[in-house]
Design a protein around this motif. Structure first.
Motif, PDB file in Angstrom:
ATOM      1  N   MET A  31      62.196  34.019  78.956  1.00  0.00           N
ATOM      2  CA  MET A  31      60.768  33.886  79.264  1.00  0.00           C
ATOM      3  C   MET A  31      60.182  35.116  79.978  1.00  0.00           C
ATOM      4  O   MET A  31      59.027  35.464  79.720  1.00  0.00           O
ATOM      5  CB  MET A  31      60.501  32.617  80.066  1.00  0.00           C
ATOM      6  N   PRO A  32      60.938  35.802  80.859  1.00  0.00           N
ATOM      7  CA  PRO A  32      60.366  37.015  81.454  1.00  0.00           C
ATOM      8  C   PRO A  32      60.015  38.091  80.420  1.00  0.00           C
ATOM      9  O   PRO A  32      59.224  38.998  80.702  1.00  0.00           O
ATOM     10  CB  PRO A  32      61.477  37.500  82.401  1.00  0.00           C
ATOM     11  N   PHE A  33      60.586  37.975  79.235  1.00  0.00           N
ATOM     12  CA  PHE A  33      60.349  38.946  78.158  1.00  0.00           C
ATOM     13  C   PHE A  33      59.565  38.286  77.013  1.00  0.00           C
ATOM     14  O   PHE A  33      59.793  38.573  75.833  1.00  0.00           O
ATOM     15  CB  PHE A  33      61.693  39.496  77.661  1.00  0.00           C
ATOM     16  N   ARG A  34      58.647  37.403  77.378  1.00  0.00           N
ATOM     17  CA  ARG A  34      57.929  36.601  76.396  1.00  0.00           C
ATOM     18  C   ARG A  34      57.224  37.442  75.341  1.00  0.00           C
ATOM     19  O   ARG A  34      57.266  37.131  74.143  1.00  0.00           O
ATOM     20  CB  ARG A  34      56.900  35.703  77.094  1.00  0.00           C
ATOM     21  N   MET A  35      56.561  38.511  75.756  1.00  0.00           N
ATOM     22  CA  MET A  35      55.801  39.309  74.794  1.00  0.00           C
ATOM     23  C   MET A  35      56.713  39.991  73.774  1.00  0.00           C
ATOM     24  O   MET A  35      56.361  40.106  72.597  1.00  0.00           O
ATOM     25  CB  MET A  35      54.950  40.341  75.536  1.00  0.00           C
ATOM     26  N   MET A  36      57.888  40.437  74.210  1.00  0.00           N
ATOM     27  CA  MET A  36      58.850  41.002  73.270  1.00  0.00           C
ATOM     28  C   MET A  36      59.361  39.925  72.313  1.00  0.00           C
ATOM     29  O   MET A  36      59.501  40.158  71.106  1.00  0.00           O
ATOM     30  CB  MET A  36      60.014  41.634  74.031  1.00  0.00           C
ATOM     31  N   ALA A  42      57.657  37.169  65.232  1.00  0.00           N
ATOM     32  CA  ALA A  42      56.755  37.419  64.104  1.00  0.00           C
ATOM     33  C   ALA A  42      57.411  38.325  63.064  1.00  0.00           C
ATOM     34  O   ALA A  42      57.263  38.107  61.850  1.00  0.00           O
ATOM     35  CB  ALA A  42      55.456  38.041  64.610  1.00  0.00           C
ATOM     36  N   GLN A  43      58.145  39.329  63.537  1.00  0.00           N
ATOM     37  CA  GLN A  43      58.805  40.241  62.601  1.00  0.00           C
ATOM     38  C   GLN A  43      59.866  39.521  61.778  1.00  0.00           C
ATOM     39  O   GLN A  43      59.985  39.730  60.563  1.00  0.00           O
ATOM     40  CB  GLN A  43      59.431  41.409  63.371  1.00  0.00           C
ATOM     41  N   ILE A  44      60.654  38.668  62.430  1.00  0.00           N
ATOM     42  CA  ILE A  44      61.697  37.935  61.713  1.00  0.00           C
ATOM     43  C   ILE A  44      61.080  36.975  60.703  1.00  0.00           C
ATOM     44  O   ILE A  44      61.590  36.809  59.591  1.00  0.00           O
ATOM     45  CB  ILE A  44      62.602  37.184  62.712  1.00  0.00           C
ATOM     46  N   LYS A  45      59.963  36.344  61.075  1.00  0.00           N
ATOM     47  CA  LYS A  45      59.271  35.461  60.123  1.00  0.00           C
ATOM     48  C   LYS A  45      58.885  36.229  58.858  1.00  0.00           C
ATOM     49  O   LYS A  45      59.031  35.725  57.742  1.00  0.00           O
ATOM     50  CB  LYS A  45      58.033  34.850  60.771  1.00  0.00           C
ATOM     51  N   ASP A  46      58.379  37.441  59.040  1.00  0.00           N
ATOM     52  CA  ASP A  46      57.935  38.251  57.898  1.00  0.00           C
ATOM     53  C   ASP A  46      59.106  38.687  57.016  1.00  0.00           C
ATOM     54  O   ASP A  46      58.920  38.987  55.834  1.00  0.00           O
ATOM     55  CB  ASP A  46      57.179  39.481  58.394  1.00  0.00           C
ATOM     56  N   MET A  47      60.301  38.719  57.576  1.00  0.00           N
ATOM     57  CA  MET A  47      61.482  39.155  56.816  1.00  0.00           C
ATOM     58  C   MET A  47      62.012  38.069  55.879  1.00  0.00           C
ATOM     59  O   MET A  47      62.810  38.358  54.981  1.00  0.00           O
ATOM     60  CB  MET A  47      62.587  39.582  57.783  1.00  0.00           C
ATOM     61  N   PHE A  65      63.326  26.227  61.832  1.00  0.00           N
ATOM     62  CA  PHE A  65      63.479  25.333  62.981  1.00  0.00           C
ATOM     63  C   PHE A  65      63.323  26.099  64.287  1.00  0.00           C
ATOM     64  O   PHE A  65      62.484  25.756  65.128  1.00  0.00           O
ATOM     65  CB  PHE A  65      64.845  24.651  62.920  1.00  0.00           C
ATOM     66  N   ILE A  66      64.092  27.161  64.469  1.00  0.00           N
ATOM     67  CA  ILE A  66      64.058  27.890  65.738  1.00  0.00           C
ATOM     68  C   ILE A  66      62.864  28.843  65.792  1.00  0.00           C
ATOM     69  O   ILE A  66      62.292  29.076  66.859  1.00  0.00           O
ATOM     70  CB  ILE A  66      65.388  28.650  65.965  1.00  0.00           C
ATOM     71  N   LEU A  67      62.438  29.379  64.646  1.00  0.00           N
ATOM     72  CA  LEU A  67      61.282  30.279  64.641  1.00  0.00           C
ATOM     73  C   LEU A  67      59.999  29.550  65.027  1.00  0.00           C
ATOM     74  O   LEU A  67      59.158  30.097  65.755  1.00  0.00           O
ATOM     75  CB  LEU A  67      61.132  30.929  63.266  1.00  0.00           C
ATOM     76  N   ASP A  68      59.830  28.327  64.551  1.00  0.00           N
ATOM     77  CA  ASP A  68      58.645  27.549  64.927  1.00  0.00           C
ATOM     78  C   ASP A  68      58.646  27.247  66.422  1.00  0.00           C
ATOM     79  O   ASP A  68      57.585  27.273  67.076  1.00  0.00           O
ATOM     80  CB  ASP A  68      58.582  26.247  64.128  1.00  0.00           C
ATOM     81  N   LEU A  69      59.812  26.945  66.982  1.00  0.00           N
ATOM     82  CA  LEU A  69      59.900  26.689  68.415  1.00  0.00           C
ATOM     83  C   LEU A  69      59.537  27.932  69.212  1.00  0.00           C
ATOM     84  O   LEU A  69      58.761  27.867  70.180  1.00  0.00           O
ATOM     85  CB  LEU A  69      61.312  26.220  68.786  1.00  0.00           C
ATOM     86  N   TYR A  70      60.060  29.082  68.823  1.00  0.00           N
ATOM     87  CA  TYR A  70      59.764  30.319  69.549  1.00  0.00           C
ATOM     88  C   TYR A  70      58.307  30.734  69.385  1.00  0.00           C
ATOM     89  O   TYR A  70      57.717  31.308  70.302  1.00  0.00           O
ATOM     90  CB  TYR A  70      60.710  31.448  69.097  1.00  0.00           C
ATOM     91  N   THR A  71      57.726  30.452  68.231  1.00  0.00           N
ATOM     92  CA  THR A  71      56.304  30.737  68.049  1.00  0.00           C
ATOM     93  C   THR A  71      55.468  29.945  69.039  1.00  0.00           C
ATOM     94  O   THR A  71      54.500  30.456  69.620  1.00  0.00           O
ATOM     95  CB  THR A  71      55.879  30.392  66.610  1.00  0.00           C
TER      96      THR A  71
END
Length: 298
Positions: A31-36, A42-47, A65-71
């Protein structure tokens, strides 16, 4: 995109348990690196990858599953959730936290009460992932905040959640500075300050009224910032107008919120009028609580 999770199968078994484990990992470590995290999610989604193999936790054959959670977790918009971490030596602060939680729940605002002495810090970290507002309660020890409250404030500061608002409530017996140190520790989060409430001994009827009206209205302002449907906006406008009519001039602190509601509702004339009133009130609040507000804004 790891998780505090071990089991015999190397592949992820999608479940509530896994989601909680992954959220705890994100909250405590990433969480301290939320913006990264937001950028690389987003980049992994595009891949359009077939699998995700994190260095901690199971392999995801279904990356969605995990990408939607992180989004969701890394988004800039918090949920209408209030985190209420507190430490209470003689139950006076706990009474205020319990009362505020009940009143917010009655108005459809979810709350999470956290006993800083007894409860798990990881659970608080997970709540901070989503919370729009943090209200910290503390008792006074040797003319300052309880050391446990100082510790939790520091943890919240380094985790850097996306909360928008904060406030402080507490009780004291002798004199001292109950909130100054906590405000300094939380300052890096750049939160908007809801007027703090400090009482001597047990909270009285007037103190509970402040919790019921002032705090609830300010916390509702989170809705105005994040955007809601017209039905909820109208409900908020009606509530604010009733409180202003009830309290007359002493209701000035509601005007800024009401102005934002009217603007979102499409009533520009009233929105701008109440916005000007709100600016006048903010100037009055700064004159009264300037040092504390400045600490939050550094």
């Amino acid at each position: 995109m790891g998780a505090h999770y071990t089991f015999s199968d190397v592949f992820a078994q999608e479940s509530v348990e896994l989601e909680k484990s992954a959220k705890r990992y994100y909250a405590e470590i990433m969480m301290p690196f939320r913006m990264m995290c937001k950028k690389y999610t987003a980049q992994i989604k595009d891949m359009n990858v077939d699998m995700i193999l994190p260095s901690h936790g199971p392999v995801y054959k279904n990356p969605k599953f995990i990408l939607d959670l992180y989004t969701d977790w890394t988004s800039d918009t918090p949920k209408n959730l209030v985190a209420l971490p507190y430490v209470s030596m003689y139950d006076s602060t706990k009474e205020m936290i319990d009362y505020l939680s009940d009143k917010l729940n009655e108005k459809g605002i979810k709350t999470f009460k956290f006993d800083m002495v007894e409860d798990d810090l990881g659970d608080l970290a997970m709540t901070l992932v989503d919370s729009a507002t943090i209200v910290m309660g503390t008792s006074m020890v040797l003319a300052g905040p309880h050391p446990v409250a100082v510790n939790v404030a520091y943890i919240a500061s380094v985790l850097r959640p996306k909360a928008k608002f904060a406030s402080l409530v507490g009780s004291y017996g002798w004199g001292g500075k109950l909130f100054d140190l906590l405000a300094q520790i939380l300052a890096p989060l750049k939160l908007d300050l809801i007027e703090p409430l400090q009482v001597k001994g047990k909270p009285k009827e007037d103190d509970f009224k402040k919790l019921d009206e002032n705090y609830t209205v300010q916390i509702l302002s989170v809705l105005a910032d994040t955007g809601v449907n017209r039905e909820v906006l109208k409900s908020g406008i009606d509530l604010l107008n009733r409180l202003i009519e009830k309290k007359k001039e002493s209701a000035d602190n509601y005007y800024n919120v009401l102005g934002r509601y009217y603007l979102l509702y499409g009533d520009e004339e009233r929105g701008n009028r109440y916005k000007l009133e709100g600016e006048r009130v903010e100037a009055q609040k700064r004159a009264r609580f300037g040092d504390l507000m400045n600490a939050f804004e550094k």
